[in-house]
Design a protein around this motif. Structure first.
Motif, PDB file in Angstrom:
ATOM      1  N   GLN A  11       0.897  -1.080   0.030  1.00  0.00           N
ATOM      2  CA  GLN A  11      -0.105   0.154  -0.086  1.00  0.00           C
ATOM      3  C   GLN A  11       0.981   1.393   0.088  1.00  0.00           C
ATOM      4  OE1 GLN A  11      -2.214  -1.368   3.202  1.00  0.00           O
ATOM      5  NE2 GLN A  11      -3.847  -1.838   2.246  1.00  0.00           N
ATOM      6  N   LEU A  12       2.166   1.141   0.340  1.00  0.00           N
ATOM      7  CA  LEU A  12       3.197   2.226   0.237  1.00  0.00           C
ATOM      8  C   LEU A  12       3.822   2.417  -1.108  1.00  0.00           C
ATOM      9  CD1 LEU A  12       4.463   1.883   3.908  1.00  0.00           C
ATOM     10  CD2 LEU A  12       2.704   3.704   3.036  1.00  0.00           C
ATOM     11  N   GLN A  18       1.787  -6.271 -12.456  1.00  0.00           N
ATOM     12  CA  GLN A  18       0.738  -7.175 -11.722  1.00  0.00           C
ATOM     13  C   GLN A  18      -0.160  -6.619 -10.818  1.00  0.00           C
ATOM     14  OE1 GLN A  18       4.493  -8.679 -11.124  1.00  0.00           O
ATOM     15  NE2 GLN A  18       4.340  -8.879 -13.190  1.00  0.00           N
ATOM     16  N   GLY A  19      -0.295  -5.312 -10.720  1.00  0.00           N
ATOM     17  CA  GLY A  19      -1.151  -4.521  -9.711  1.00  0.00           C
ATOM     18  C   GLY A  19      -0.458  -4.613  -8.331  1.00  0.00           C
ATOM     19  N   LYS A  20       0.778  -5.270  -8.155  1.00  0.00           N
ATOM     20  CA  LYS A  20       1.484  -5.102  -6.911  1.00  0.00           C
ATOM     21  C   LYS A  20       2.258  -3.808  -6.547  1.00  0.00           C
ATOM     22  CE  LYS A  20       1.293  -9.784  -6.230  1.00  0.00           C
ATOM     23  NZ  LYS A  20       0.226 -10.235  -5.359  1.00  0.00           N
ATOM     24  N   GLY A  21       2.185  -3.471  -5.237  1.00  0.00           N
ATOM     25  CA  GLY A  21       2.752  -2.133  -5.128  1.00  0.00           C
ATOM     26  C   GLY A  21       4.344  -2.586  -4.660  1.00  0.00           C
ATOM     27  N   SER A  22       5.362  -1.561  -5.305  1.00  0.00           N
ATOM     28  CA  SER A  22       6.548  -2.018  -5.098  1.00  0.00           C
ATOM     29  C   SER A  22       7.303  -0.563  -4.874  1.00  0.00           C
ATOM     30  CB  SER A  22       7.224  -2.770  -6.233  1.00  0.00           C
ATOM     31  OG  SER A  22       7.106  -2.145  -7.350  1.00  0.00           O
ATOM     32  N   ARG A  28       1.359   8.416  -2.523  1.00  0.00           N
ATOM     33  CA  ARG A  28       0.504   7.514  -1.320  1.00  0.00           C
ATOM     34  C   ARG A  28       0.552   7.863  -0.046  1.00  0.00           C
ATOM     35  NH1 ARG A  28      -1.455   2.742  -2.420  1.00  0.00           N
ATOM     36  NH2 ARG A  28      -2.413   3.643  -4.303  1.00  0.00           N
ATOM     37  N   ALA A  29       1.911   8.051   0.347  1.00  0.00           N
ATOM     38  CA  ALA A  29       2.126   8.219   1.942  1.00  0.00           C
ATOM     39  C   ALA A  29       1.598   9.654   2.439  1.00  0.00           C
ATOM     40  CB  ALA A  29       3.721   8.198   2.096  1.00  0.00           C
ATOM     41  N   GLY A  57       6.497  -4.830   4.860  1.00  0.00           N
ATOM     42  CA  GLY A  57       7.723  -4.248   3.943  1.00  0.00           C
ATOM     43  C   GLY A  57       7.562  -5.028   2.652  1.00  0.00           C
ATOM     44  N   GLY A  58       6.309  -5.700   2.206  1.00  0.00           N
ATOM     45  CA  GLY A  58       6.382  -6.250   0.901  1.00  0.00           C
ATOM     46  C   GLY A  58       6.577  -5.516  -0.115  1.00  0.00           C
ATOM     47  N   ASN A  59       6.084  -4.336  -0.212  1.00  0.00           N
ATOM     48  CA  ASN A  59       6.724  -3.311  -1.498  1.00  0.00           C
ATOM     49  C   ASN A  59       8.342  -3.477  -1.475  1.00  0.00           C
ATOM     50  OD1 ASN A  59       7.171  -1.960   1.202  1.00  0.00           O
ATOM     51  ND2 ASN A  59       7.387  -0.121   0.156  1.00  0.00           N
ATOM     52  N   LEU A  60       9.097  -3.768  -0.624  1.00  0.00           N
ATOM     53  CA  LEU A  60      10.668  -3.860  -0.863  1.00  0.00           C
ATOM     54  C   LEU A  60      11.041  -5.280  -0.595  1.00  0.00           C
ATOM     55  CD1 LEU A  60      11.323  -0.906   1.500  1.00  0.00           C
ATOM     56  CD2 LEU A  60      11.275  -0.786  -0.951  1.00  0.00           C
TER      57      LEU A  60
END
Ligand code: UDP
Length: 242
Positions: A11-12, A18-22, A28-29, A57-60
């Motif tokens: 979300q950050l 693929q529609g995933k946030g990275s 956004r923040a 931390g899934g964006n990184l």
């Protein structure tokens, strides 16, 4: 009312193909900061609201990124994931402060040059001073995720609920992004949420801990203006797991 908001790293991030946030999406923040500012302002009418935010931390980096890799062990991979949450939390903390929100960042993984260590007493002292407390480093231990960290810290800090921000507006009978017949569930028990294999909106370990200690969880859509304020005001949005 004290709530623990769980924001996933995605979300950050910026949406990839693929529609995933990275990566880290400053705009956004800032938008999230605006929602938190609104929540704190609304709370003045409804009594005090205290907000802790656990960031993922899934964006990184996530531990599972290295699954099946023979060289990198699980502990190292999970430690990298926890460090990613510190990157997110410290960046988000600066943005909150720049947007006028009194904020403190505390970490369950000690990186003392970068961020203050989490202690219960420190968190309480920041709440007393009216600050939002951003929590980094998950639980500080490998083999779990920040969902478990969110429930764990919510229990430790005596929060009234865990608000898990997601892409969808609650729990569905199937994945609503791929299944048009999926129906939204307003309220579900911990047992149902744990046993239903279709429900993947939160880690089962986190749901188990919440169930053991009767910590209510609200699953709600982040990117709708006013939603965080509504959850904090106890309005029935999203899905309640209790
Ligand atoms: N992690 C961990 N212990 C914790 C929290 C997180 O080892 O208590 C690691 C784990 O590898 C996880 C990564 O940090 O995949 C990032 O957290 P998470 O996947 O929960 O982030 P999110 O999906 O919320 O962005």
């Amino acid at each position: 009312m004290r709530i623990l908001l769980k924001l996933s790293g995605e979300q950050l991030g910026y949406e990839d193909e693929q529609g995933k946030g990275s990566g880290f999406n400053v705009e956004r923040a800032k938008w999230i900061a605006g929602e938190i500012r609104q929540t704190l302002a609304d709370a003045l009418n409804n009594g005090k609201t205290e907000i802790a935010i656990m960031v993922g931390g899934g964006n990184l980096v996530r531990g599972v990124f290295f699954e099946g890799n023979d060289e990198i062990g699980q502990t190292t991979a999970d430690n990298a994931g926890m460090l990613a949450t510190i990157i997110n939390a410290t960046l988000l903390g600066d943005i909150f402060k720049a947007e006028g929100i009194p904020t403190a960042v505390l970490s369950n993984v000690s990186v003392s040059q970068v961020v203050d260590d989490f202690t219960y007493r420190r968190a309480e002292s920041h709440f007393k001073k009216g600050r939002v407390v951003i929590l980094a480093g998950g639980t500080g231990r490998p083999l779990v995720t920040t969902d478990t960290g969110a429930v764990n810290l919510a229990l430790e800090l005596g929060c009234d609920l865990v608000a898990k921000a997601t892409k969808v507006d609650g729990v569905y009978t199937a994945d609503p992004t791929t299944n048009p017949d999926a129906e939204k569930i307003e309220q579900i028990s911990y047992e149902q949420a744990i046993n239903d294999e279709q429900i993947r909106v939160m880690d089962k370990a986190a749901l188990g801990m919440a169930g053991d200690h009767r910590m209510p969880i609200v699953i709600f859509e982040l990117l709708q203006e006013g939603n965080i304020a509504q959850v904090a005001a106890g309005k029935p949005i999203g899905t309640r797991i209790s």
